[in-house]
Write a protein that holds these residues in place. Structure first.
Motif, mmCIF file in Angstrom:
data_model
loop_
_atom_site.group_PDB
_atom_site.id
_atom_site.type_symbol
_atom_site.label_atom_id
_atom_site.label_comp_id
_atom_site.label_asym_id
_atom_site.label_seq_id
_atom_site.Cartn_x
_atom_site.Cartn_y
_atom_site.Cartn_z
ATOM 1 N N GLN A 53 5.212 5.895 -6.565
ATOM 2 C CA GLN A 53 3.727 5.309 -6.456
ATOM 3 C C GLN A 53 2.710 6.582 -6.523
ATOM 4 O OE1 GLN A 53 2.575 2.126 -6.164
ATOM 5 N NE2 GLN A 53 0.659 3.238 -6.362
ATOM 6 N N ASP B 183 -0.511 6.873 -8.941
ATOM 7 C CA ASP B 183 -1.724 6.871 -8.619
ATOM 8 C C ASP B 183 -2.484 8.264 -8.983
ATOM 9 O OD1 ASP B 183 -1.819 4.701 -6.974
ATOM 10 O OD2 ASP B 183 -1.287 5.857 -5.168
ATOM 11 N N ILE C 98 -2.978 13.295 -3.410
ATOM 12 C CA ILE C 98 -3.056 11.882 -2.934
ATOM 13 C C ILE C 98 -2.663 12.146 -1.573
ATOM 14 C CG2 ILE C 98 -2.340 9.583 -3.378
ATOM 15 C CD1 ILE C 98 -3.843 10.559 -5.684
ATOM 16 N N ASN D 68 -4.597 6.222 0.467
ATOM 17 C CA ASN D 68 -5.806 5.862 -0.452
ATOM 18 C C ASN D 68 -7.051 6.537 -0.777
ATOM 19 O OD1 ASN D 68 -4.178 3.087 -0.625
ATOM 20 N ND2 ASN D 68 -5.191 2.400 1.082
ATOM 21 N N LYS E 158 -9.241 4.393 -3.130
ATOM 22 C CA LYS E 158 -8.702 3.533 -3.988
ATOM 23 C C LYS E 158 -9.055 2.089 -3.101
ATOM 24 C CE LYS E 158 -3.957 1.927 -5.514
ATOM 25 N NZ LYS E 158 -2.628 2.330 -5.528
ATOM 26 N N TRP F 187 -9.555 2.994 -8.559
ATOM 27 C CA TRP F 187 -9.929 4.308 -7.959
ATOM 28 C C TRP F 187 -11.503 4.385 -8.050
ATOM 29 C CZ3 TRP F 187 -7.170 7.031 -4.526
ATOM 30 C CH2 TRP F 187 -6.035 6.881 -4.641
#
Length: 147
Positions: A20, A24, A93, A96, A128, A133
């Protein structure tokens, strides 16, 4: 047996989180590229689709725009980017939120003035929202001169 099951589930969860995060990172990188292209084109709908209404957009000279001012300056060519080159981009990251840093080199022709050059270091903060985004904050500083 239970320990092996817990270990296997933990391992699968770690793989899922890692995948993930990579996805992202890819999505943020692609969205940052869309922002670069929208800043050059000055296309209102493209710009608005990439930002949050709460955007705070800081310039290297100290002026800060809100979302409306940011879009308006690019659409009206008060800020006119002929080219934008991004280098040394790093994406981090955290949940979020994405922090993006890069070197920004641009050729400008603000309000039809003779072309000028801008060299900056940029910090972008992306949030996010559902699966997209959106730019929440941007701060530019004058690039440090190499010795």
């Amino acid at each position: 047996m239970i320990k092996k099951l817990i270990f296997a589930l933990s391992f699968l969860m770690l793989i899922s989180i890692s995948a993930q995060r990579k996805d992202d990172t890819r999505m943020v990188t692609e969205t940052a590229e869309k922002l670069r292209l929208a800043m050059i084109s000055g296309e209102k709908s493209a710009l608005e689709s990439l930002i949050l209404p709460e955007l705070t957009y800081g310039h290297s000279g100290g002026h800060i725009n809100d979302a409306k001012e940011f879009v308006e300056k690019l659409v009206t060519k008060k800020s006119d980017f002929l080219t934008i080159e991004i280098t040394n981009q790093r994406v981090q990251i955290i949940g979020n939120t994405a922090i993006v840093r890069h070197h920004f080199y641009a050729t400008t022709a603000d309000l039809g003035k003779a072309p000028g050059d801008v060299t900056l270091d940029i910090l972008l903060v992306w949030a996010k929202v559902k699966n997209d985004w959106k730019l929440l904050a941007r701060q530019a500083v004058k690039a440090e001169k190499k010795k």
